[in-house]
Design a protein around this motif. Structure first.
Motif, PDB file in Angstrom:
ATOM      1  N   LYS A 187     -14.870  -0.386  14.447  1.00  0.00           N
ATOM      2  CA  LYS A 187     -14.885  -1.816  14.776  1.00  0.00           C
ATOM      3  C   LYS A 187     -13.840  -2.579  13.979  1.00  0.00           C
ATOM      4  O   LYS A 187     -13.447  -3.675  14.337  1.00  0.00           O
ATOM      5  N   GLN A 188     -13.457  -1.986  12.872  1.00  0.00           N
ATOM      6  CA  GLN A 188     -12.502  -2.684  12.005  1.00  0.00           C
ATOM      7  C   GLN A 188     -11.626  -1.645  11.331  1.00  0.00           C
ATOM      8  O   GLN A 188     -12.097  -0.567  10.958  1.00  0.00           O
ATOM      9  N   SER A 189     -10.353  -1.931  11.218  1.00  0.00           N
ATOM     10  CA  SER A 189      -9.465  -1.012  10.511  1.00  0.00           C
ATOM     11  C   SER A 189      -8.321  -1.797   9.898  1.00  0.00           C
ATOM     12  O   SER A 189      -7.792  -2.718  10.526  1.00  0.00           O
ATOM     13  N   GLU A 190      -7.979  -1.472   8.673  1.00  0.00           N
ATOM     14  CA  GLU A 190      -6.850  -2.166   8.045  1.00  0.00           C
ATOM     15  C   GLU A 190      -6.088  -1.246   7.115  1.00  0.00           C
ATOM     16  O   GLU A 190      -6.673  -0.371   6.470  1.00  0.00           O
ATOM     17  N   PHE A 191      -4.786  -1.444   7.082  1.00  0.00           N
ATOM     18  CA  PHE A 191      -3.943  -0.725   6.143  1.00  0.00           C
ATOM     19  C   PHE A 191      -4.200  -1.316   4.756  1.00  0.00           C
ATOM     20  O   PHE A 191      -4.196  -2.535   4.599  1.00  0.00           O
ATOM     21  N   VAL A 192      -4.451  -0.459   3.765  1.00  0.00           N
ATOM     22  CA  VAL A 192      -4.719  -0.987   2.429  1.00  0.00           C
ATOM     23  C   VAL A 192      -3.498  -0.840   1.532  1.00  0.00           C
ATOM     24  O   VAL A 192      -3.005  -1.814   0.981  1.00  0.00           O
ATOM     25  N   LYS A 193      -3.002   0.396   1.371  1.00  0.00           N
ATOM     26  CA  LYS A 193      -1.776   0.562   0.591  1.00  0.00           C
ATOM     27  C   LYS A 193      -1.182   1.948   0.747  1.00  0.00           C
ATOM     28  O   LYS A 193      -1.837   2.865   1.247  1.00  0.00           O
ATOM     29  N   SER A 194       0.056   2.081   0.310  1.00  0.00           N
ATOM     30  CA  SER A 194       0.721   3.375   0.250  1.00  0.00           C
ATOM     31  C   SER A 194       0.795   3.794  -1.206  1.00  0.00           C
ATOM     32  O   SER A 194       0.905   2.946  -2.095  1.00  0.00           O
ATOM     33  N   ALA A 195       0.757   5.094  -1.431  1.00  0.00           N
ATOM     34  CA  ALA A 195       0.810   5.590  -2.798  1.00  0.00           C
ATOM     35  C   ALA A 195       1.693   6.820  -2.877  1.00  0.00           C
ATOM     36  O   ALA A 195       1.857   7.556  -1.897  1.00  0.00           O
ATOM     37  N   PRO A 226      10.957  12.414  12.520  1.00  0.00           N
ATOM     38  CA  PRO A 226       9.903  13.139  11.838  1.00  0.00           C
ATOM     39  C   PRO A 226      10.302  13.540  10.418  1.00  0.00           C
ATOM     40  O   PRO A 226      11.484  13.733  10.138  1.00  0.00           O
ATOM     41  N   GLY A 227       9.349  13.643   9.561  1.00  0.00           N
ATOM     42  CA  GLY A 227       9.610  14.152   8.217  1.00  0.00           C
ATOM     43  C   GLY A 227      10.098  13.116   7.222  1.00  0.00           C
ATOM     44  O   GLY A 227      10.362  13.419   6.083  1.00  0.00           O
ATOM     45  N   ARG A 228      10.196  11.866   7.663  1.00  0.00           N
ATOM     46  CA  ARG A 228      10.738  10.850   6.766  1.00  0.00           C
ATOM     47  C   ARG A 228       9.685  10.188   5.876  1.00  0.00           C
ATOM     48  O   ARG A 228      10.027   9.595   4.861  1.00  0.00           O
ATOM     49  N   THR A 229       8.445  10.267   6.280  1.00  0.00           N
ATOM     50  CA  THR A 229       7.424   9.550   5.521  1.00  0.00           C
ATOM     51  C   THR A 229       6.985  10.381   4.331  1.00  0.00           C
ATOM     52  O   THR A 229       6.494  11.485   4.498  1.00  0.00           O
ATOM     53  N   ARG A 230       7.166   9.876   3.171  1.00  0.00           N
ATOM     54  CA  ARG A 230       6.800  10.607   1.960  1.00  0.00           C
ATOM     55  C   ARG A 230       5.761   9.837   1.163  1.00  0.00           C
ATOM     56  O   ARG A 230       5.823   9.761  -0.042  1.00  0.00           O
ATOM     57  N   LEU A 231       4.836   9.235   1.876  1.00  0.00           N
ATOM     58  CA  LEU A 231       3.843   8.415   1.205  1.00  0.00           C
ATOM     59  C   LEU A 231       2.455   8.814   1.650  1.00  0.00           C
ATOM     60  O   LEU A 231       2.276   9.337   2.751  1.00  0.00           O
ATOM     61  N   ILE A 232       1.471   8.553   0.804  1.00  0.00           N
ATOM     62  CA  ILE A 232       0.078   8.700   1.206  1.00  0.00           C
ATOM     63  C   ILE A 232      -0.412   7.301   1.579  1.00  0.00           C
ATOM     64  O   ILE A 232      -0.320   6.382   0.769  1.00  0.00           O
ATOM     65  N   ASN A 233      -0.855   7.147   2.815  1.00  0.00           N
ATOM     66  CA  ASN A 233      -1.279   5.827   3.283  1.00  0.00           C
ATOM     67  C   ASN A 233      -2.798   5.740   3.377  1.00  0.00           C
ATOM     68  O   ASN A 233      -3.431   6.628   3.952  1.00  0.00           O
ATOM     69  N   PHE A 234      -3.356   4.677   2.821  1.00  0.00           N
ATOM     70  CA  PHE A 234      -4.808   4.473   2.824  1.00  0.00           C
ATOM     71  C   PHE A 234      -5.181   3.374   3.818  1.00  0.00           C
ATOM     72  O   PHE A 234      -4.598   2.285   3.791  1.00  0.00           O
ATOM     73  N   PHE A 235      -6.170   3.674   4.664  1.00  0.00           N
ATOM     74  CA  PHE A 235      -6.681   2.687   5.624  1.00  0.00           C
ATOM     75  C   PHE A 235      -8.184   2.541   5.419  1.00  0.00           C
ATOM     76  O   PHE A 235      -8.887   3.553   5.277  1.00  0.00           O
ATOM     77  N   LEU A 236      -8.665   1.309   5.438  1.00  0.00           N
ATOM     78  CA  LEU A 236     -10.106   1.088   5.333  1.00  0.00           C
ATOM     79  C   LEU A 236     -10.675   0.909   6.737  1.00  0.00           C
ATOM     80  O   LEU A 236     -10.164   0.122   7.536  1.00  0.00           O
ATOM     81  N   ILE A 237     -11.728   1.676   7.027  1.00  0.00           N
ATOM     82  CA  ILE A 237     -12.292   1.697   8.371  1.00  0.00           C
ATOM     83  C   ILE A 237     -13.741   1.195   8.327  1.00  0.00           C
ATOM     84  O   ILE A 237     -14.559   1.703   7.556  1.00  0.00           O
ATOM     85  N   ASN A 238     -14.047   0.203   9.156  1.00  0.00           N
ATOM     86  CA  ASN A 238     -15.394  -0.381   9.234  1.00  0.00           C
ATOM     87  C   ASN A 238     -15.906  -0.853   7.867  1.00  0.00           C
ATOM     88  O   ASN A 238     -17.127  -0.845   7.635  1.00  0.00           O
TER      89      ASN A 238
END
Ligand code: GDP
Length: 194
Positions: free
Chosen positions: A4-12, A56-68
């Motif tokens: 019902k809800q999703s948001e990008f929180v941060k990259s690390a 492809p292969g360019r993203t070198r980050l860990i991305n955190f998303f908060l869900i619901n």
């Protein structure tokens, strides 16, 4: 469970940059171009939550998303991109390993493989690695809309055998185009958190 809800929180990049929380995390990992961004977007009903990569292969980050406001999805960088140097591959390994080692919140890893191909050596290594650290795995075979019924049956056997999927782990086909498999995947993601 519906998203019902999703948001990008941060990259690390480093562990001290990971989101601090005591909820649970579900991580997504797979080869570059396997359809990971499309899958995250389609299960969250968002068009651009995770980027669908042109390069492809360019993203070198860990991305955190908060869900619901309940659990975190963690998008790990894709592996296996042909043009990446050995040094970069080694860096990727250390990067993922520091996440797998340092993450008590992590409950389950969604490992994506391409339903049209035999899992690669990297896919096998990734599956074994995740098991080595004691996590449950859900193997998701992507782009299943591209296969006929007959091909799906063959792919099912080939993927299960090649990865040697353990009884405690789940395997399912997924299509970000038709959303087939979406409900089953959501149930597996949320089953520990109801
Ligand atoms: P990522 O690099 O793993 O994040 O992969 P993307 O989500 O960027 O997808 C790579 C390519 O595969 C894109 O051209 C997508 O449109 C395509 N793709 C992803 N998922 C599916 C799917 O379920 N079915 C089909 N037919 N194409 C897909």
């Amino acid at each position: 469970m519906e998203v019902k809800q999703s948001e990008f929180v941060k990259s690390a990049v480093t562990p001290n940059q990971y989101v601090e929380h005591d909820s649970i995390e579900v991580a997504f990992v797979g080869r570059s171009n396997v359809g990971k961004s499309s899958l995250i977007n389609s299960i969250t009903n968002r068009r651009k939550l995770a980027k669908v990569s042109g390069t492809p292969g360019r993203t070198r980050l860990i991305n955190f998303f908060l869900i619901n406001n309940l659990i975190y999805f963690v998008d790990l960088p894709g592996y296996g991109y042909a043009k990446v140097s050995k040094v970069e591959k080694a860096k990727w390994g250390q990067f993922i390993e520091s996440y797998l080692i340092n993450r008590p919140q992590l409950k389950k890893v969604i490992l994506l493989v391409d339903s049209r191909h035999k899992p690669t050596g990297d896919d096998i290594m990734m599956y074994e690695w995740i098991k080595h650290y004691g996590y449950k795995v859900v193997v998701v075979a992507t782009k299943s809309d591209k296969l006929t019924k007959n091909e799906l049956a063959k792919s099912n056997k080939l993927i299960r055998e090649t990865l040697n999927i353990k009884d405690e782990d789940n395997f399912l086909f997924y299509s970000s185009v038709t959303k087939k498999g979406r409900e089953d995947l959501l149930n597996l993601i949320f089953e520990d958190n109801q």
